[in-house]
Design a protein around this motif. Structure first.
Motif, PDB file in Angstrom:
ATOM      1  N   VAL A  98       0.833  -1.205   0.000  1.00 32.38           N
ATOM      2  CA  VAL A  98       0.000   0.000   0.000  1.00 32.38           C
ATOM      3  C   VAL A  98       0.869   1.256   0.000  1.00 32.38           C
ATOM      4  CG1 VAL A  98      -1.715   1.321   1.293  1.00 32.38           C
ATOM      5  CG2 VAL A  98      -1.904  -1.177   1.137  1.00 32.38           C
ATOM      6  N   GLU A  99       1.916   1.261   0.831  1.00 32.67           N
ATOM      7  CA  GLU A  99       2.784   2.431   0.932  1.00 32.67           C
ATOM      8  C   GLU A  99       3.518   2.687  -0.384  1.00 32.67           C
ATOM      9  OE1 GLU A  99       4.426   5.724   2.874  1.00 32.67           O
ATOM     10  OE2 GLU A  99       2.757   4.396   3.399  1.00 32.67           O
ATOM     11  N   LEU A 100       4.077   1.638  -0.984  1.00 35.99           N
ATOM     12  CA  LEU A 100       4.819   1.816  -2.231  1.00 35.99           C
ATOM     13  C   LEU A 100       3.901   2.194  -3.390  1.00 35.99           C
ATOM     14  CD1 LEU A 100       7.591  -0.942  -2.271  1.00 35.99           C
ATOM     15  CD2 LEU A 100       7.728   1.457  -1.588  1.00 35.99           C
ATOM     16  N   THR A 101       2.684   1.714  -3.358  1.00 37.07           N
ATOM     17  CA  THR A 101       1.735   2.092  -4.410  1.00 37.07           C
ATOM     18  C   THR A 101       1.507   3.597  -4.409  1.00 37.07           C
ATOM     19  OG1 THR A 101       0.608  -0.055  -4.280  1.00 37.07           O
ATOM     20  CG2 THR A 101      -0.614   1.780  -5.262  1.00 37.07           C
ATOM     21  N   LYS A 102       1.326   4.151  -3.224  1.00 38.72           N
ATOM     22  CA  LYS A 102       1.133   5.595  -3.106  1.00 38.72           C
ATOM     23  C   LYS A 102       2.379   6.358  -3.547  1.00 38.72           C
ATOM     24  CE  LYS A 102       0.262   9.149   0.392  1.00 38.72           C
ATOM     25  NZ  LYS A 102       0.026   9.401   1.835  1.00 38.72           N
ATOM     26  N   ILE A 103       3.543   5.904  -3.062  1.00 38.76           N
ATOM     27  CA  ILE A 103       4.797   6.589  -3.399  1.00 38.76           C
ATOM     28  C   ILE A 103       5.098   6.481  -4.888  1.00 38.76           C
ATOM     29  CG2 ILE A 103       7.297   6.545  -3.042  1.00 38.76           C
ATOM     30  CD1 ILE A 103       6.734   5.625  -0.176  1.00 38.76           C
ATOM     31  N   LEU A 104       4.859   5.295  -5.456  1.00 42.83           N
ATOM     32  CA  LEU A 104       5.138   5.096  -6.873  1.00 42.83           C
ATOM     33  C   LEU A 104       4.291   6.018  -7.727  1.00 42.83           C
ATOM     34  CD1 LEU A 104       6.623   3.494  -9.060  1.00 42.83           C
ATOM     35  CD2 LEU A 104       4.776   1.799  -8.968  1.00 42.83           C
ATOM     36  N   HIS A 105       3.036   6.175  -7.376  1.00 37.98           N
ATOM     37  CA  HIS A 105       2.160   7.072  -8.133  1.00 37.98           C
ATOM     38  C   HIS A 105       2.678   8.507  -8.060  1.00 37.98           C
ATOM     39  CE1 HIS A 105      -1.508   8.753  -9.808  1.00 37.98           C
ATOM     40  NE2 HIS A 105      -1.570   9.585  -8.767  1.00 37.98           N
ATOM     41  N   GLU A 106       3.085   8.940  -6.874  1.00 33.59           N
ATOM     42  CA  GLU A 106       3.596  10.301  -6.718  1.00 33.59           C
ATOM     43  C   GLU A 106       4.889  10.511  -7.505  1.00 33.59           C
ATOM     44  OE1 GLU A 106       4.013  10.724  -2.550  1.00 33.59           O
ATOM     45  OE2 GLU A 106       1.857  10.938  -2.152  1.00 33.59           O
ATOM     46  N   LEU A 107       5.773   9.526  -7.464  1.00 31.86           N
ATOM     47  CA  LEU A 107       7.040   9.655  -8.174  1.00 31.86           C
ATOM     48  C   LEU A 107       6.836   9.683  -9.685  1.00 31.86           C
ATOM     49  CD1 LEU A 107       9.369   7.289  -6.098  1.00 31.86           C
ATOM     50  CD2 LEU A 107       9.252   9.789  -6.035  1.00 31.86           C
ATOM     51  N   LYS A 108       5.911   8.893 -10.166  1.00 30.23           N
ATOM     52  CA  LYS A 108       5.628   8.901 -11.605  1.00 30.23           C
ATOM     53  C   LYS A 108       5.106  10.254 -12.057  1.00 30.23           C
ATOM     54  CE  LYS A 108       4.659   3.987 -12.472  1.00 30.23           C
ATOM     55  NZ  LYS A 108       3.622   3.003 -12.869  1.00 30.23           N
ATOM     56  N   GLN A 109       4.214  10.835 -11.268  1.00 31.78           N
ATOM     57  CA  GLN A 109       3.672  12.143 -11.618  1.00 31.78           C
ATOM     58  C   GLN A 109       4.764  13.212 -11.559  1.00 31.78           C
ATOM     59  OE1 GLN A 109       0.583  12.744 -12.770  1.00 31.78           O
ATOM     60  NE2 GLN A 109       0.249  10.538 -12.678  1.00 31.78           N
ATOM     61  N   GLU A 110       5.623  13.136 -10.536  1.00 37.58           N
ATOM     62  CA  GLU A 110       6.702  14.113 -10.411  1.00 37.58           C
ATOM     63  C   GLU A 110       7.700  13.973 -11.558  1.00 37.58           C
ATOM     64  OE1 GLU A 110      10.121  15.429  -7.153  1.00 37.58           O
ATOM     65  OE2 GLU A 110       8.551  13.988  -6.613  1.00 37.58           O
ATOM     66  N   ARG A 111       8.043  12.744 -11.892  1.00 42.52           N
ATOM     67  CA  ARG A 111       8.983  12.517 -13.004  1.00 42.52           C
ATOM     68  C   ARG A 111       8.395  13.038 -14.310  1.00 42.52           C
ATOM     69  NH1 ARG A 111       9.179   8.598 -16.863  1.00 42.52           N
ATOM     70  NH2 ARG A 111      11.240   8.173 -17.816  1.00 42.52           N
ATOM     71  N   LYS A 112       7.137  12.783 -14.519  1.00 44.34           N
ATOM     72  CA  LYS A 112       6.480  13.261 -15.728  1.00 44.34           C
ATOM     73  C   LYS A 112       6.514  14.783 -15.807  1.00 44.34           C
ATOM     74  CE  LYS A 112       2.004  13.024 -18.090  1.00 44.34           C
ATOM     75  NZ  LYS A 112       0.612  12.488 -18.013  1.00 44.34           N
ATOM     76  N   SER A 113       6.313  15.443 -14.662  1.00 45.66           N
ATOM     77  CA  SER A 113       6.335  16.907 -14.634  1.00 45.66           C
ATOM     78  C   SER A 113       7.727  17.446 -14.951  1.00 45.66           C
ATOM     79  CB  SER A 113       5.889  17.390 -13.247  1.00 45.66           C
ATOM     80  OG  SER A 113       5.979  18.786 -13.161  1.00 45.66           O
ATOM     81  N   HIS A 114       8.771  16.833 -14.385  1.00 40.90           N
ATOM     82  CA  HIS A 114      10.138  17.305 -14.639  1.00 40.90           C
ATOM     83  C   HIS A 114      10.526  17.108 -16.106  1.00 40.90           C
ATOM     84  CE1 HIS A 114      10.663  18.197 -10.540  1.00 40.90           C
ATOM     85  NE2 HIS A 114      10.896  16.966 -10.087  1.00 40.90           N
ATOM     86  N   LEU A 115      10.195  15.957 -16.656  1.00 41.99           N
ATOM     87  CA  LEU A 115      10.523  15.716 -18.069  1.00 41.99           C
ATOM     88  C   LEU A 115       9.750  16.663 -18.981  1.00 41.99           C
ATOM     89  CD1 LEU A 115      10.668  11.796 -18.156  1.00 41.99           C
ATOM     90  CD2 LEU A 115      12.569  13.427 -18.036  1.00 41.99           C
ATOM     91  N   SER A 116       8.526  16.963 -18.584  1.00 44.55           N
ATOM     92  CA  SER A 116       7.726  17.912 -19.370  1.00 44.55           C
ATOM     93  C   SER A 116       8.361  19.306 -19.335  1.00 44.55           C
ATOM     94  CB  SER A 116       6.303  17.961 -18.813  1.00 44.55           C
ATOM     95  OG  SER A 116       5.532  18.910 -19.503  1.00 44.55           O
ATOM     96  N   ASP A 117       8.870  19.719 -18.172  1.00 47.54           N
ATOM     97  CA  ASP A 117       9.542  21.022 -18.071  1.00 47.54           C
ATOM     98  C   ASP A 117      10.791  21.059 -18.944  1.00 47.54           C
ATOM     99  OD1 ASP A 117       7.617  21.827 -16.305  1.00 47.54           O
ATOM    100  OD2 ASP A 117       8.813  21.415 -14.504  1.00 47.54           O
TER     101      ASP A 117
END
Length: 511
Positions: A98-117
């Motif tokens: 459960v914990e990693l699922t939440k963290i993984l989702h957040e990291l994916k969104q953050e990575r996507k934002s940085h690559l988009s920038d």
């Protein structure tokens, strides 16, 4: 060392590396999830195993033996052990999956934002570069046109056939082209300055910041993954103390077995209290001695050795005073009955005393309650006390006849009883005439005609057989059919050890 400084030109590799890290976290989550499923299935199978081998209430007599009770204790400890495997699965699910699922989702969104920038910054720089190239080409074109116009003005001025108007027109055109070229030159210079500024900001500010953010993201991912790795072991360690207690409990159950105690318990359980028959006296007819009466023959036990090794098919109905049992067994059952009734009577008397006290309190202070509301309970308790007094007196009389002695606790209860019920005086123990049981106990051992099975069958499923009249059977066990289904969905069968009982007809496959 930072990604922004040392890997400023490695966008593609940074993209792949961060994606690979997130993929590892996802694979670890799936690994832990499969591990929890294994733990859950393992716990489920252990619980089914303990349930399969646990004895029911109809086997209560076996619990008097330490080796039987030890096995039941082992099953209890194993069931608790299965619970700890469920705890492991639950904690791994909550603390890791459960914990990693939440963290993984957040990291994916953050990575996507940085690559988009990074892509936006790259696109902005490319757009500025295109503008620079466009202004450069315009400057080049306009400068060539200005040089051409100046050359034409010089030729017109040197040509003797050209009028002054032609020369002025050529010079004016050359001046206009030169002015346009100068404006394009200035625009090109401005675009070049803009591009260099943006390029400098891109390579020394924007990209380093984005890459450093991705580095921070990846390092946070590694830390979280490291914590999840540790949770994998810590979750197991947390249940080890309880698992150790379960295993210690199994060892303790083993140490509690006592072969001598079990042998003594078996004796007490089946001791009849009877004595073997006396020797048959020699009757010498040659001396004219009259034939002995048949009384001795009539009093001889009818017990046959083989009856001790075969289960009796038909039991006589149990008498209320247990007179169908041999002396020792009857005395024990009566004593147990007296003890049980005495305990129930004491509870009712305590309840009656409490109700009387409560009624007294209500009568003194009506604000606390209505005394009349207690009358139904008091009346019911009084009836229960009276009924139990009668039963206690009846069973104590039978116990006295059987040669039993009241326990101290029962004597104390008798002393507390209402005088109207009378005190029960227990005489000393007396011997019971063995002949009394000829028509009761010994008839249990009379031979009956063997019942012929109707056929053979196999058990399709395991059946616990915990209800009265039913019998336990194992999946695949061969059984003898003693009575077919009479339309109620049940069949009477016999096991190889001689035990008989009813089982669901749907659980049976006829040969």
């Amino acid at each position: 060392m930072t990604w922004g400084t040392d890997l400023w030109d490695q966008y593609d590799n940074i993209d792949k590396h961060t994606l690979s890290g997130l993929d590892l976290m996802d694979r670890y989550m799936k690994f832990v999830k499969e591990r929890t499923e294994i733990e859950q299935n393992y716990a489920k199978q252990l619980r089914s195993l303990t349930k399969k081998y646990r004895r029911g209430s109809k086997d209560e007599a076996e619990f008097k033996f330490t080796n039987h009770q030890a096995f039941q204790d082992i099953l209890t400890e194993l069931n608790d052990y299965a619970g700890q495997r469920e705890v492991v699965a639950e904690n791994m699910t909550v603390n890791i999956c459960v914990e990693l699922t939440k963290i993984l989702h957040e990291l994916k969104q953050e990575r996507k934002s940085h690559l988009s920038d990074a892509k936006k910054a790259q696109q902005n720089l490319e757009s500025t570069f295109k503008q620079l190239e466009s202004s450069k080409k315009r400057f080049e074109k306009e400068w060539k046109e200005a040089e051409k116009a100046n050359q034409q003005a010089e030729r017109a001025e040197q040509d003797s056939s050209s009028t002054k108007a032609d020369v002025d027109k050529a010079k004016q055109h050359a001046h206009m082209r030169t002015h346009a070229a100068d404006e394009c030159k200035n625009d090109y210079a401005a675009q070049l300055q803009k591009y260099n500024k943006e390029q400098n900001q891109f390579y020394y500010t924007e990209i380093p910041n984005i890459f450093n953010n991705l580095q921070d993201l990846d390092e946070r991912r590694i830390r979280k993954l490291s914590e999840a790795y540790a949770h994998f072991a810590d979750t197991e360690k947390q249940v080890m103390p309880i698992i150790t207690k379960c295993l210690d409990g199994i060892n303790m159950a083993s140490s509690r077995t006592n072969e001598k105690q079990d042998s003594q318990a078996f004796i007490e359980q089946h001791k009849s209290g009877l004595v073997p028959p006396a020797e048959v006296e020699f009757e010498d007819y040659s001396q004219g001695i009259k034939a002995a009466s048949s009384e001795n023959t009539l009093n001889m036990p009818k017990v046959r050795i083989k009856d001790f090794f075969n289960k009796r098919k038909h039991k006589p109905p149990a008498a209320e005073d247990f007179s169908h049992l041999p002396p020792e067994q009857r005395k024990k059952r009566l004593q147990q009955k007296v003890d049980d009734i005495a305990k129930d009577l004491q509870k009712e008397m305590d309840q009656s005393e409490a109700l009387e006290k409560m009624r007294g309190v209500y009568e003194k202070n009506s604000a606390l309650g209505d005394p009349s509301s207690l009358e139904p309970q008091i009346h019911q308790t009084a009836q229960n006390v009276g009924r139990l007094k009668g039963e206690l007196a009846k069973y104590e009389t039978w116990l006295n006849e059987a040669g039993g002695v009241l326990d101290n606790i029962n004597s104390q209860i008798n002393n507390n009883l209402n005088s109207s019920a009378g005190s029960i005086v227990i005489a000393g123990p007396t011997l019971q005439d063995p002949g009394v049981y000829e028509d009761g106990f010994y008839e249990e051992f009379d031979d009956d005609e063997p019942e012929v099975p109707l056929g053979q069958c196999f058990a399709l499923y395991h059946f616990d057989g915990t209800s009265d009249g039913t019998i336990c059977m194992q999946e695949g066990e061969q059984l003898s059919v003693m009575e077919s289904d009479q339309g109620d969905g049940w069949m009477r069968v016999r096991r190889s050890n001689g035990d008989e009982g009813y089982v669901p007809a749907s659980y049976i496959n006829m040969n």
